[in-house]
Design a protein around this motif. Sequence first.
Motif, PDB file in Angstrom:
ATOM      1  N   UNK A  49       0.811  -1.228   0.000  1.00 49.29           N
ATOM      2  CA  UNK A  49       0.000   0.000   0.000  1.00 49.29           C
ATOM      3  C   UNK A  49       0.841   1.273   0.000  1.00 49.29           C
ATOM      4  N   UNK A  50       1.939   1.286   0.750  1.00 51.71           N
ATOM      5  CA  UNK A  50       2.747   2.499   0.855  1.00 51.71           C
ATOM      6  C   UNK A  50       3.516   2.804  -0.440  1.00 51.71           C
ATOM      7  N   UNK A  51       3.677   1.805  -1.302  1.00 54.86           N
ATOM      8  CA  UNK A  51       4.416   2.001  -2.550  1.00 54.86           C
ATOM      9  C   UNK A  51       3.513   2.335  -3.734  1.00 54.86           C
ATOM     10  N   UNK A  52       2.215   2.185  -3.575  1.00 55.75           N
ATOM     11  CA  UNK A  52       1.288   2.341  -4.700  1.00 55.75           C
ATOM     12  C   UNK A  52       1.408   3.705  -5.362  1.00 55.75           C
ATOM     13  N   UNK A  53       1.641   4.742  -4.566  1.00 52.49           N
ATOM     14  CA  UNK A  53       1.711   6.103  -5.116  1.00 52.49           C
ATOM     15  C   UNK A  53       2.842   6.261  -6.122  1.00 52.49           C
ATOM     16  N   UNK A  54       3.885   5.444  -6.011  1.00 60.16           N
ATOM     17  CA  UNK A  54       5.016   5.549  -6.927  1.00 60.16           C
ATOM     18  C   UNK A  54       4.607   5.273  -8.374  1.00 60.16           C
ATOM     19  N   UNK A  55       3.517   4.541  -8.571  1.00 56.56           N
ATOM     20  CA  UNK A  55       3.053   4.203  -9.918  1.00 56.56           C
ATOM     21  C   UNK A  55       1.828   5.011 -10.336  1.00 56.56           C
ATOM     22  N   UNK A  56       1.395   5.915  -9.477  1.00 62.72           N
ATOM     23  CA  UNK A  56       0.120   6.608  -9.729  1.00 62.72           C
ATOM     24  C   UNK A  56       0.150   7.504 -10.951  1.00 62.72           C
ATOM     25  N   UNK A  57       1.339   7.965 -11.375  1.00 60.64           N
ATOM     26  CA  UNK A  57       1.453   8.836 -12.554  1.00 60.64           C
ATOM     27  C   UNK A  57       2.040   8.103 -13.763  1.00 60.64           C
ATOM     28  N   UNK A  58       2.252   6.809 -13.630  1.00 68.32           N
ATOM     29  CA  UNK A  58       2.849   6.057 -14.737  1.00 68.32           C
ATOM     30  C   UNK A  58       1.834   5.950 -15.875  1.00 68.32           C
ATOM     31  N   UNK A  59       2.194   6.385 -17.084  1.00 70.41           N
ATOM     32  CA  UNK A  59       1.210   6.428 -18.167  1.00 70.41           C
ATOM     33  C   UNK A  59       0.781   5.069 -18.696  1.00 70.41           C
ATOM     34  N   UNK A  60       1.528   4.002 -18.390  1.00 68.87           N
ATOM     35  CA  UNK A  60       1.203   2.696 -18.953  1.00 68.87           C
ATOM     36  C   UNK A  60       0.633   1.706 -17.950  1.00 68.87           C
ATOM     37  N   UNK A  61       0.631   2.058 -16.684  1.00 67.85           N
ATOM     38  CA  UNK A  61       0.090   1.140 -15.685  1.00 67.85           C
ATOM     39  C   UNK A  61      -1.429   1.291 -15.661  1.00 67.85           C
ATOM     40  N   UNK A  62      -2.127   0.174 -15.905  1.00 69.74           N
ATOM     41  CA  UNK A  62      -3.584   0.217 -15.945  1.00 69.74           C
ATOM     42  C   UNK A  62      -4.186   0.250 -14.541  1.00 69.74           C
ATOM     43  N   UNK A  63      -3.858  -0.742 -13.752  1.00 69.11           N
ATOM     44  CA  UNK A  63      -4.405  -0.821 -12.402  1.00 69.11           C
ATOM     45  C   UNK A  63      -3.276  -1.081 -11.406  1.00 69.11           C
ATOM     46  N   UNK A  64      -3.431  -0.524 -10.216  1.00 67.28           N
ATOM     47  CA  UNK A  64      -2.486  -0.744  -9.119  1.00 67.28           C
ATOM     48  C   UNK A  64      -3.232  -1.488  -8.019  1.00 67.28           C
ATOM     49  N   UNK A  65      -2.787  -2.684  -7.723  1.00 66.81           N
ATOM     50  CA  UNK A  65      -3.361  -3.485  -6.649  1.00 66.81           C
ATOM     51  C   UNK A  65      -2.372  -3.497  -5.478  1.00 66.81           C
ATOM     52  N   UNK A  66      -2.898  -3.662  -4.277  1.00 61.54           N
ATOM     53  CA  UNK A  66      -2.014  -3.686  -3.112  1.00 61.54           C
ATOM     54  C   UNK A  66      -2.227  -4.949  -2.292  1.00 61.54           C
TER      55      UNK A  66
END
Length: 348
Positions: A49-66
Amino acid sequence: MKKSLKNIEPEHILIIQTAFIGDVIMSTPLIQAVCDQWPDAEVDILTRPESAILFSKHPRIRRIYTLDKSGHQSKYESFMDRVRELRPNKYDVAFSIQSSLTSSLLMLLCRIKIRVGFYRQKFINVKIYPPKGLHIRQRYMAMIEPFTDKTYSDETHLYLGMKDKQKADDLVGKINKNRKILIGFAPGSVRETKKWPASYWTELFILLKDKGYDIVFIGSPSERELCATIIHNAGLEAWNAAGELNLLESAALIHKLDLLVCNDSAPLHMGNAVNTPVYAFFGPTVKAFGCYPYREHDKILERDLPCRPCGKHGHDQCPLRHFKCMMEQYPLEIAQLIFERFTHESKT
């Protein structure tokens, strides 16, 4: 798997990286390579959960699961929730960056056909045997090699949003009004033996302020008190940004620095990811572990001692009770290295 993997065209890809923040950042070259290798695929991430924000602006990541390994739910309940959530996505390929049994079981229960991981991991059918002596980011990059003959960049990178950059700009504008050299201090770490002594940080702070450098302190909310103590004991002014910024805002601030001085901890990897020079104290850990600052103008600050290394993750106290690996790195010596750096830059 015996058949060639060079021509596969997966539609749905899962990348599993549930390690700590520094490892997540060192995974970013692999994640980018996966996105570039299969530009039409949908790429999802499973992380802490604490790392999810690191991918929040990535243009190619569809979904972030924790996957919360230490939350209110039991680990089993959290794990089964993720299996039920991920299985309907019908992933063609999954990359398990950490060699964990949890990741292996998750891929099996999600019925993922191509499961990529390092050779010691259970239930993997594409086993990776990286050469020894690599930086961790390069070790992770070996996971893309069975699928392509292309060479991808192994530089770490973070995608920052406009709001992240603006917050950093606003903060630097308050601190660095006279356009002086701005240096970041990140004195925290999860383990005590990975911390350069607080009294040494105070002395270094005084030495640098005497030269006219501006200092900003960076860290997590739990490190704010440590930073405040260093500032108070110096009797000088500095901005304590510890606990004020999220991870991407912190990375945007680090990007604005002329130099980051830190321990062997997450800010080191954030500095590398935003191309800011890093001077990092290494005590119980050593370069051979693969988690060192890797850019041209970085420095590892260390003492050559027979008792090093004493552990990959440090300890709560020095096993030999002398803590020479940090105590014998003196503030005046570190300050001189910094003075020489900026004196050289001013002449070139």
